[in-house]
Design an enzyme around this catalytic site. Structure first.
Site, PDB file in Angstrom:
ATOM      1  N   GLN A 194      -1.575   2.342  10.072  1.00 39.95           N
ATOM      2  CA  GLN A 194      -0.305   2.458   9.326  1.00 39.95           C
ATOM      3  C   GLN A 194       0.765   3.151  10.174  1.00 39.95           C
ATOM      4  OE1 GLN A 194      -3.313   3.118   8.003  1.00 39.95           O
ATOM      5  NE2 GLN A 194      -3.378   2.707   5.805  1.00 39.95           N
ATOM      6  N   ASN A 220      -5.033  12.573   0.674  1.00 39.92           N
ATOM      7  CA  ASN A 220      -4.127  11.725   1.462  1.00 39.92           C
ATOM      8  C   ASN A 220      -4.950  11.005   2.523  1.00 39.92           C
ATOM      9  OD1 ASN A 220      -1.375  10.802   1.940  1.00 39.92           O
ATOM     10  ND2 ASN A 220      -1.505  11.894   3.878  1.00 39.92           N
ATOM     11  N   LYS A 221      -4.291  10.186   3.296  1.00 40.75           N
ATOM     12  CA  LYS A 221      -4.951   9.338   4.290  1.00 40.75           C
ATOM     13  C   LYS A 221      -5.953  10.122   5.128  1.00 40.75           C
ATOM     14  CE  LYS A 221      -4.726   5.857   4.701  1.00 40.75           C
ATOM     15  NZ  LYS A 221      -5.752   4.959   4.099  1.00 40.75           N
ATOM     16  N   ASP A 227      -1.618  10.959  -1.932  1.00 41.50           N
ATOM     17  CA  ASP A 227      -2.061   9.957  -2.910  1.00 41.50           C
ATOM     18  C   ASP A 227      -2.324  10.594  -4.261  1.00 41.50           C
ATOM     19  OD1 ASP A 227      -2.661   8.559  -0.242  1.00 41.50           O
ATOM     20  OD2 ASP A 227      -2.766   7.023  -1.805  1.00 41.50           O
ATOM     21  N   ARG A 273       0.866  -1.177   0.000  1.00 35.40           N
ATOM     22  CA  ARG A 273       0.000   0.000   0.000  1.00 35.40           C
ATOM     23  C   ARG A 273       0.906   1.231   0.000  1.00 35.40           C
ATOM     24  NH1 ARG A 273       2.488   1.872   3.724  1.00 35.40           N
ATOM     25  NH2 ARG A 273       1.013   3.587   3.703  1.00 35.40           N
ATOM     26  N   GLY A 274       0.254   2.399  -0.155  1.00 30.74           N
ATOM     27  CA  GLY A 274       1.026   3.629  -0.331  1.00 30.74           C
ATOM     28  C   GLY A 274       1.096   3.918  -1.824  1.00 30.74           C
ATOM     29  N   ALA A 275       0.866   5.195  -2.184  1.00 27.07           N
ATOM     30  CA  ALA A 275       0.648   5.534  -3.595  1.00 27.07           C
ATOM     31  C   ALA A 275       1.793   5.115  -4.521  1.00 27.07           C
ATOM     32  CB  ALA A 275       0.351   7.031  -3.708  1.00 27.07           C
ATOM     33  N   ARG A 320      -7.124   0.130  -6.686  1.00 23.35           N
ATOM     34  CA  ARG A 320      -7.401   1.168  -5.680  1.00 23.35           C
ATOM     35  C   ARG A 320      -7.595   2.480  -6.457  1.00 23.35           C
ATOM     36  NH1 ARG A 320      -4.180   1.264  -0.271  1.00 23.35           N
ATOM     37  NH2 ARG A 320      -6.122   2.268   0.355  1.00 23.35           N
TER      38      ARG A 320
HETATM   39  O1  MRU Z   1      -4.390   3.337   2.390  1.00 23.72           O
HETATM   40  P1  MRU Z   1      -2.908   3.513   2.224  1.00 23.72           P
HETATM   41  O2  MRU Z   1      -2.106   2.938   3.342  1.00 23.72           O
HETATM   42  O3  MRU Z   1      -2.435   3.048   0.865  1.00 23.72           O
HETATM   43  O4  MRU Z   1      -2.697   5.080   2.257  1.00 23.72           O
HETATM   44  C1  MRU Z   1      -1.407   5.588   2.082  1.00 23.72           C
HETATM   45  C2  MRU Z   1      -1.334   7.056   2.270  1.00 23.72           C
HETATM   46  O5  MRU Z   1      -2.309   7.736   2.458  1.00 23.72           O
HETATM   47  C3  MRU Z   1       0.028   7.679   2.115  1.00 23.72           C
HETATM   48  O6  MRU Z   1       0.144   8.804   2.938  1.00 23.72           O
HETATM   49  C4  MRU Z   1       0.206   8.116   0.666  1.00 23.72           C
HETATM   50  O7  MRU Z   1      -0.059   7.046  -0.211  1.00 23.72           O
HETATM   51  C5  MRU Z   1       1.564   8.626   0.402  1.00 23.72           C
HETATM   52  S1  MRU Z   1       2.759   7.328   0.434  1.00 23.72           S
HETATM   53  C6  MRU Z   1       4.260   7.973   0.032  1.00 23.72           C
END
Ligand code: MRU
Length: 346
Positions: A196, A247-248, A237, A49-51, A92
């Site tokens: 996270q 973002n999250k 994201d 996970r993470g963009a 996603r």
């Molecule tokens: O749901 P996730 O864990 O994929 O969400 C991730 C985030 O919101 C991160 O802050 C974002 O992707 C940036 S990662 C460098």
């Protein structure tokens, strides 16, 4: 400096290995993918996970898909890939890096001549992976230059090596600043409902010997009131053309609190997270995940069965609350459409 988190996405011999982020920090195990549909599932189920990390993984997924379809039908493997490309892109919806990486791989597919496409596509996926690491190292340096000595910072979710091809965005800034001895303390929001912050950010920082203090999300305002925080540092994201940031979930609340307390709000993201097709945050699809993420913990239910649940996993922070957008191409202070276009088109 590389750590286990920097190797969370690995191509090994003929397969993709993904560090299973659902199991951290208690267990270090890898999920092996030899088929593209396994990569789609890994992204959807948050093995990875993470963009930027899901973008890099999707690029390797394209390699696996091409191998399968070329073996089955060498003459029209490209056409046969279409459903897999769609499935990867839709695994996603919020992070634009996923679509960005697939678009890059489509260009390579279009240039591929007759014969086995795997070597060329693998080379392209490796290049995309390496570019992400280089971008993070560059933006980490730019972000660190904004910090004064003895900085106390707060981060949200995990925007570290685990969430990228390596090194991290928000945590890349923190790593760079720590290496320059500028960091006095790092606080990490636990980041409900998936934790996270508690599970991944705390683990990753400690792997690098960077001390970290976890707080529950709702302690952030009190922290800002009681400590001289220098910056809230988060990833993204997707950044819209006008500088709005997806973002999250909880990022928007932090930006509002930071403004109230005179704390800087830094968004650290590679330009692959900027989506010029989308004018503002209103155009960004916000993923909603299962009710169980809020009502259960390790399969033990703790909410009344009939309670309604709303579980959006990202939010939009208006550009007006962002002090600095930090990218590999440099820093945009108080981002707006004009400055973002100038940065990207430079
Ligand atoms: O749901 P996730 O864990 O994929 O969400 C991730 C985030 O919101 C991160 O802050 C974002 O992707 C940036 S990662 C460098």
């Amino acid at each position: 400096m590389t750590s286990l988190a920097d190797q969370a996405i690995r191509w090994h011999e003929d397969r993709l290995l993904l560090l299973d982020q659902r199991a951290l920090p208690n267990q270090v195990r890898f999920v092996e993918c030899t088929r593209v549909n396994e990569v789609v599932a890994a992204i959807r189920e948050m093995v990875v996970r993470g963009a930027p990390a899901i973008g890099v993984s999707a690029a390797y997924g394209v390699v696996l898909g091409a191998r399968e379809h070329f073996a089955a039908c060498p003459d029209d493997w490209v056409e046969r890939m279409e459903a897999d490309l769609q499935a990867l892109a839709q695994a996603r919806p919020t992070a634009v890096n996923l679509k960005w990486a697939i678009a890059r791989m489509r260009e390579v597919m279009a240039r591929t001549g007759p014969g086995d496409p795997e070597p060329g596509l693998l080379q392209a996926a490796r290049r995309l992976h390496e570019e992400d690491v280089q971008a993070n190292r560059a933006l980490g340096g730019y972000g660190a230059s904004l910090l004064e000595d003895e900085a106390i910072v707060l981060t949200h979710c995990n925007a570290g090596a685990l969430a990228t091809g390596g090194y991290g965005t928000a945590l890349g800034v923190i790593r760079s600043a720590h290496a320059q001895d500028k960091i006095k303390a790092v606080y990490a929001d636990e980041t409900r409902p998936w934790f996270q912050g508690t599970r991944l950010t705390a683990w990753e920082l400690l792997q690098d010997d960077i001390p970290v203090t976890v707080i529950c999300d709702s302690a952030a305002a009190s922290l800002m009131r009681q400590q001289q925080l220098a910056w809230v540092i988060v990833g993204a994201d997707r950044v819209a053309r006008n500088g709005d940031v997806a973002n999250k979930i909880g990022t928007y609340a932090l930006a509002v609190m930071a403004r109230q307390h005179g704390v800087g709000f830094m968004v650290a993201a590679p330009t692959s997270s900027i989506d010029l097709q989308v004018g503002s945050g209103a155009g960004i699809e916000i993923e909603e995940r299962s009710q169980q993420e809020l009502t259960q913990f390790h399969e033990v239910a703790f909410a009344p069965a009939d309670a309604g649940v709303w579980n959006p996993v990202f939010d939009i922070t208006p550009a007006g609350l962002v002090t600095a957008l930090v990218t590999e191409k440099g820093v945009v202070h108080a981002p707006d459409e004009e400055k973002i276009l100038a940065l990207v088109q430079d």
